[in-house]
Design a protein around this motif. Structure first.
Motif, PDB file in Angstrom:
ATOM      1  N   GLY A  90       0.814  -1.207   0.000  1.00 31.12           N
ATOM      2  CA  GLY A  90       0.000   0.000   0.000  1.00 31.12           C
ATOM      3  C   GLY A  90       0.847   1.255   0.000  1.00 31.12           C
ATOM      4  O   GLY A  90       0.520   2.251  -0.652  1.00 31.12           O
ATOM      5  N   LYS A  91       1.952   1.221   0.732  1.00 31.48           N
ATOM      6  CA  LYS A  91       2.862   2.371   0.752  1.00 31.48           C
ATOM      7  C   LYS A  91       3.505   2.566  -0.620  1.00 31.48           C
ATOM      8  O   LYS A  91       3.659   3.688  -1.090  1.00 31.48           O
ATOM      9  CB  LYS A  91       3.916   2.195   1.838  1.00 31.48           C
ATOM     10  N   GLN A  92       3.843   1.456  -1.263  1.00 27.91           N
ATOM     11  CA  GLN A  92       4.398   1.555  -2.615  1.00 27.91           C
ATOM     12  C   GLN A  92       3.361   2.137  -3.575  1.00 27.91           C
ATOM     13  O   GLN A  92       3.688   2.972  -4.425  1.00 27.91           O
ATOM     14  CB  GLN A  92       4.881   0.179  -3.080  1.00 27.91           C
ATOM     15  N   GLN A  93       2.111   1.727  -3.430  1.00 27.33           N
ATOM     16  CA  GLN A  93       1.038   2.271  -4.266  1.00 27.33           C
ATOM     17  C   GLN A  93       0.855   3.760  -3.988  1.00 27.33           C
ATOM     18  O   GLN A  93       0.657   4.559  -4.903  1.00 27.33           O
ATOM     19  CB  GLN A  93      -0.262   1.521  -4.023  1.00 27.33           C
ATOM     20  N   ALA A  94       0.948   4.158  -2.723  1.00 23.26           N
ATOM     21  CA  ALA A  94       0.808   5.570  -2.359  1.00 23.26           C
ATOM     22  C   ALA A  94       1.916   6.400  -2.999  1.00 23.26           C
ATOM     23  O   ALA A  94       1.659   7.495  -3.512  1.00 23.26           O
ATOM     24  CB  ALA A  94       0.822   5.731  -0.843  1.00 23.26           C
ATOM     25  N   VAL A  95       3.141   5.891  -2.999  1.00 27.49           N
ATOM     26  CA  VAL A  95       4.249   6.605  -3.645  1.00 27.49           C
ATOM     27  C   VAL A  95       3.969   6.759  -5.133  1.00 27.49           C
ATOM     28  O   VAL A  95       4.186   7.823  -5.709  1.00 27.49           O
ATOM     29  CB  VAL A  95       5.599   5.904  -3.383  1.00 27.49           C
ATOM     30  N   ARG A  96       3.454   5.695  -5.759  1.00 25.90           N
ATOM     31  CA  ARG A  96       3.123   5.773  -7.186  1.00 25.90           C
ATOM     32  C   ARG A  96       2.065   6.847  -7.443  1.00 25.90           C
ATOM     33  O   ARG A  96       2.188   7.666  -8.351  1.00 25.90           O
ATOM     34  CB  ARG A  96       2.642   4.418  -7.718  1.00 25.90           C
ATOM     35  N   LEU A  97       1.024   6.862  -6.616  1.00 20.04           N
ATOM     36  CA  LEU A  97      -0.035   7.857  -6.789  1.00 20.04           C
ATOM     37  C   LEU A  97       0.489   9.275  -6.568  1.00 20.04           C
ATOM     38  O   LEU A  97       0.149  10.195  -7.327  1.00 20.04           O
ATOM     39  CB  LEU A  97      -1.194   7.568  -5.816  1.00 20.04           C
ATOM     40  N   LEU A  98       1.306   9.454  -5.552  1.00 23.46           N
ATOM     41  CA  LEU A  98       1.871  10.778  -5.286  1.00 23.46           C
ATOM     42  C   LEU A  98       2.787  11.225  -6.425  1.00 23.46           C
ATOM     43  O   LEU A  98       2.778  12.389  -6.815  1.00 23.46           O
ATOM     44  CB  LEU A  98       2.614  10.780  -3.951  1.00 23.46           C
ATOM     45  N   GLU A  99       3.551  10.295  -6.979  1.00 24.14           N
ATOM     46  CA  GLU A  99       4.427  10.623  -8.119  1.00 24.14           C
ATOM     47  C   GLU A  99       3.590  11.024  -9.326  1.00 24.14           C
ATOM     48  O   GLU A  99       3.888  12.009 -10.002  1.00 24.14           O
ATOM     49  CB  GLU A  99       5.313   9.420  -8.460  1.00 24.14           C
ATOM     50  N   GLU A 100       2.508  10.292  -9.594  1.00 24.88           N
ATOM     51  CA  GLU A 100       1.640  10.611 -10.730  1.00 24.88           C
ATOM     52  C   GLU A 100       1.024  12.008 -10.590  1.00 24.88           C
ATOM     53  O   GLU A 100       0.735  12.656 -11.582  1.00 24.88           O
ATOM     54  CB  GLU A 100       0.520   9.569 -10.843  1.00 24.88           C
TER      55      GLU A 100
END
Length: 185
Positions: free
Chosen positions: A135-145
């Motif tokens: 989930g943290k990895q997904q959050a980083v992806r969303l924040l980067e996008e």
């Protein structure tokens, strides 16, 4: 000048008990140079005089590669800038301008970052710190996008919100930014 060097060696084995030989070899090179490395699950950090740190990190990289590291990702930062102190060249320029002749302050974008973090927490249904690793990895992806990492000190802010080290956030971010490998034919 004092600097902080942070690096990660790959392959890394996550957060298990076994520390790869390339990690221990790199840490030993730093210790041999009189430095005190801070080893984390996904990276190593060391602070000190720029000449000492740069020389020691070069030896640490050599040691890691000789012990099986396939990739080393390195960041070196001026501690004065990292800690919010005015670096000497900027201080000298301000003195030359004289009193009353200041440049406009940089806009504070931290409010925008807070809003982006809140939006991702809402989307994922949990505070970032409570998310599992995936989930943290997904959050980083969303924040980067959404451009969050274009803001100054955003990695530190996101790391704090996630309860992770800045280095771990950078590792997640590097994985997001790496192009996907084409399927083997």
């Amino acid at each position: 000048m004092r600097v902080r060097a942070e690096f990660t060696t790959e392959p890394f084995h996550g957060e298990d008990e076994h520390v790869p030989a390339h990690v221990t070899a790199a840490a030993a090179a730093l210790t041999d140079a009189g430095l005190e490395p801070d080893l984390g699950p996904l990276g190593t950090a060391v602070d000190g005089d720029a000449d000492v740190v740069v020389t020691a990190v070069a030896e640490a990289v050599r040691a890691a590669l000789s012990q099986g590291a396939t990739r080393v990702t390195l960041t070196v930062s001026d501690l004065a800038a990292t800690l919010g102190e005015t670096p000497a060249p900027q201080l000298a320029a301000a003195r030359r301008r004289g009193p009353g002749r200041r440049t406009a302050p940089a806009p504070d974008l931290s409010d925008g970052l807070a809003r982006l973090i809140a939006a991702v927490e809402e989307e994922l249904g949990s505070p970032l710190a409570d998310l599992p690793r995936a989930g943290k990895q997904q959050a980083v992806r969303l924040l980067e996008e959404r451009g969050a990492f274009e803001m100054r000190r955003s990695a530190e802010t996101v790391a704090e919100a996630m309860g992770l080290t800045r280095f771990t956030v950078y590792n997640y971010l590097n994985r997001v930014r790496e192009p996907a490998e084409p399927p083997a034919s």
